[in-house]
Design an enzyme around this catalytic site. Structure first.
Site, mmCIF file in Angstrom:
data_model
loop_
_atom_site.group_PDB
_atom_site.id
_atom_site.type_symbol
_atom_site.label_atom_id
_atom_site.label_comp_id
_atom_site.label_asym_id
_atom_site.label_seq_id
_atom_site.Cartn_x
_atom_site.Cartn_y
_atom_site.Cartn_z
ATOM 1 N N SER A 108 -4.222 9.169 -0.577
ATOM 2 C CA SER A 108 -2.767 9.321 -0.673
ATOM 3 C C SER A 108 -2.376 10.791 -0.844
ATOM 4 C CB SER A 108 -2.246 8.435 -1.813
ATOM 5 O OG SER A 108 -0.843 8.381 -1.835
ATOM 6 N N ASP A 160 1.213 0.139 5.898
ATOM 7 C CA ASP A 160 1.430 1.058 4.781
ATOM 8 C C ASP A 160 2.878 1.553 4.805
ATOM 9 O OD1 ASP A 160 1.429 3.104 2.890
ATOM 10 O OD2 ASP A 160 -0.559 3.823 3.449
ATOM 11 N N HIS A 191 -0.982 0.433 1.384
ATOM 12 C CA HIS A 191 -1.401 1.707 0.796
ATOM 13 C C HIS A 191 -2.574 1.450 -0.141
ATOM 14 C CE1 HIS A 191 -0.354 5.915 0.413
ATOM 15 N NE2 HIS A 191 -0.474 5.857 -0.893
#
Length: 210
Positions: A108, A160, A191
């Site tokens: 991320s 995502d 995610h």
């Protein structure tokens, strides 16, 4: 000159001879301990260098500021990535690491930062495992740097909502356009890092001869 003390971090020496070093970059709200299990799973026996992001967003650790969800402060990203590059160079000296055998792995926000290291500081790392990463310079075309010899694994979820799969595909295009060897793995989730993607990343790492 940067020093290793510039970042709170964890360093675990390699437990096998001639092992590479994994630079681990956590996601938003995590810390320097979060990705140690990922590092051990990706490359058993490798040295692990895991710093903590120095940006505080409402009590959450991050690597660079954002203006709102999904919108980066690109100037801050550039400046913070340069600070991190200086830390990596200092860690090479402090821990006697092979600078040609460092692989960045992030999730991320950390993966976006790892992508920034590749595009803004070519040659700093030999490769990358970037999970839920997108093109970090949002709206800017990266400089035409030479990434030949750099090997990258990208894992993105097609559902995502935070880092869209289109951003992951754009990052792959930017890296390939600069000579990097890129393997992409898309999964149907969001995610996250599903076990099959981690398994493929581990197999890719083992076959990449870092």
């Amino acid at each position: 000159m940067s020093a290793v003390e510039d970042f709170v971090h964890v360093f675990e020496p390699a437990t096998r001879p001639d092992a590479p070093t994994l630079l681990l970059l956590h996601g938003t709200g995590a810390d320097e301990y979060d990705l140690l299990p990922l590092g051990r799973a990706l490359a058993p026996g490798a040295a692990l260098l895991s710093p903590r992001g120095r940006v505080d967003e409402n009590g959450m650790n991050r690597w660079f500021r954002r203006l709102r969800e999904g919108v980066f402060d690109v100037e801050d990203l550039i400046a913070r990535t340069a600070e991190l590059a200086g830390f990596v160079e200092a860690a090479v000296r402090a821990y006697d690491l092979d600078p040609k055998r460092i692989v960045v792995s992030g999730f991320s926000n950390g993966a976006n930062t790892g992508a920034g290291l590749l595009l803004l500081h070519p040659g700093l790392v030999a490769g990358a495992v970037l999970l839920a990463a997108g093109a970090p310079l949002q709206g800017r075309e990266p400089d035409p740097v030479d990434l030949s010899g750099t090997r990258v694994f990208l894992g993105n979820g097609t559902a995502d909502p935070i880092t869209t799969v289109d951003q992951g595909r754009l990052l792959a295009e930017q890296l390939r356009g600069r000579g990097a060897s890129v393997r992409r793995e898309e999964h149907p989730g969001g995610h996250q890092v599903p076990a099959p993607v981690l398994d493929r990343a581990r197999e890719w790492f083992a076959g990449s001869d870092f």
